[in-house]
Write an enzyme that holds these catalytic residues in place. Structure first.
Site, PDB file in Angstrom:
ATOM      1  CB  CYS A  91     -17.867   3.591 -19.951  1.00  0.00           C
ATOM      2  SG  CYS A  91     -17.052   5.033 -19.212  1.00  0.00           S
ATOM      3  CD  GLU A  93      -3.013  -0.665  -0.048  1.00  0.00           C
ATOM      4  OE1 GLU A  93      -3.367   0.517  -0.246  1.00  0.00           O
ATOM      5  OE2 GLU A  93      -3.378  -1.604  -0.775  1.00  0.00           O
ATOM      6  CB  CYS A 135     -21.616   5.406 -13.859  1.00  0.00           C
ATOM      7  SG  CYS A 135     -20.265   6.608 -13.860  1.00  0.00           S
ATOM      8  CB  CYS A 177     -13.150   3.726 -13.302  1.00  0.00           C
ATOM      9  SG  CYS A 177     -13.987   5.314 -13.093  1.00  0.00           S
TER      10      CYS A 177
END
Length: 349
Positions: A198, A36, A207, A191
């Site tokens: 899309c 992370e 969306c 995205c």
């Protein structure tokens, strides 16, 4: 029937999500945490090799905590944002020395550790401990801004508060680790910032950005500021033995803790010979200026102007300094150097 965001996302993840990334194997708090931190402001493709080498050298928290900082920075060199590496090391030492080597299992306690904010703490809790904790990294912000049609910059306090609220609402109470990975994957693979896919997205019909054709407008970009240009002289000094003088930079600031070539301000150019003699204990035999090159940081552009100096070194002319080191090129290749400096030295051979 209301749209179930989490269910749609998890169904997509089961079919298309990434499940073979190095940090997805043996998901201990340590391995999740390192991944992370590396993934902050850095793309997955760039991180994989660094992560694998880092884990080979520092396989667990104790190995990282007891390693010298130079070794940590050496394995981070090229990833950028070096404060991440210094905080990673500082945090490992704290957990190892003060917390009996165990990561806290509460959001508040994790968030207080060096370099671990709310989102990173949420990722550790959800992926390693299966605790329900939302995350809000760059990928998740992009997904939520487009899904909800948020037309203010995500860095504004009110917008960020709204995004955290939505992240909390949408995070399910089951399959926590999969959901956390899934929403990051959605932002990274479909995205995307530019050219979002899309037609393949499970959120397309609900969306707001897709409905209005405003995918390129959301998320709203950070208000632009002019980036100032700074110039510095880069002193590339080689002695008669073919060694190059390096300076270990202070622990904080740009390239903190890394080895680099010494620098002078452009205004000091006329004092070059005097400074070299007094500060570095060298006498200049040859002096050439190489082509300048730029390196862009988040808040300014740095123009580096290399001064290539063939020098005679006299140790008696300089006070001992642990920051200055004469190194051969083979030795330099084993050190942690800022990426543009390492690239310059490689090209100067």
């Amino acid at each position: 029937m209301a749209f179930d965001f989490a269910a749609a996302l998890l169904t997509w993840f089961d079919q298309h999500g990434r499940k073979d990334l190095p940090w997805q194997q043996d998901k201990t708090p340590y391995r999740v945490w390192v991944s992370e931190i590396m993934l902050q402001q850095t793309q997955v493709a760039s991180v994989i090799g660094y992560y694998q080498r880092f884990m080979q050298r520092f396989p667990d928290l104790a190995a990282l905590a007891t390693a010298p900082e130079d070794a940590v920075l050496e394995h981070w060199a090229g990833l950028g944002y070096y404060a991440r590496a210094r905080n990673l090391h500082k945090c490992a030492r704290h957990i190892h020395g003060e917390l009996d080597g165990k990561f806290p299992r509460s959001l508040a306690a994790l968030s207080e550790l060096p370099g671990i904010g709310r989102s990173t703490a949420g990722a550790i809790l959800s992926i390693a401990y299966q605790q329900r904790a939302p995350i809000l990294d760059g990928n998740v912000k992009r997904v939520l801004c487009r899904f909800d049609g948020i037309d203010t910059w995500s860095g504004e306090r009110a917008t960020e508060k709204r995004l955290w609220q939505r992240a909390e609402e949408l995070t399910p109470s089951h399959r926590i680790a999969d959901y956390t990975q899934a929403i990051m994957d959605l932002g990274a693979t479909l995205c995307r910032r530019s050219n979002p896919q899309c037609s393949a997205c499970p959120m397309q019909t609900h969306c707001r950005a897709a409905q209005l054709g405003r995918q390129q407008e959301w998320p709203v970009a950070k208000p632009k500021k002019s980036i100032p240009l700074r110039q510095t002289l880069l002193l590339h000094m080689e002695n008669e033995a073919g060694q190059i003088l390096l300076e270990k930079r202070p622990p904080t600031g740009i390239w903190g803790g890394l080895y680099s070539l010494p620098e002078l301000s452009v205004a000091q150019a006329h004092e070059l010979e005097h400074i070299c003699q007094q500060r570095f204990g060298v006498s200049i035999r040859e002096h050439q200026q190489a082509a300048s090159f730029n390196h862009v940081f988040s808040h300014f552009k740095l123009q580096l102007i290399p001064q290539c100096l063939r020098v005679t070194y006299d140790a008696s002319q300089i006070s001992e300094s642990s920051a200055l080191h004469w190194k051969t090129r083979d030795q330099i290749r084993q050190l942690g150097l800022p990426a543009p400096i390492a690239r310059y030295l490689n090209e100067s051979e």
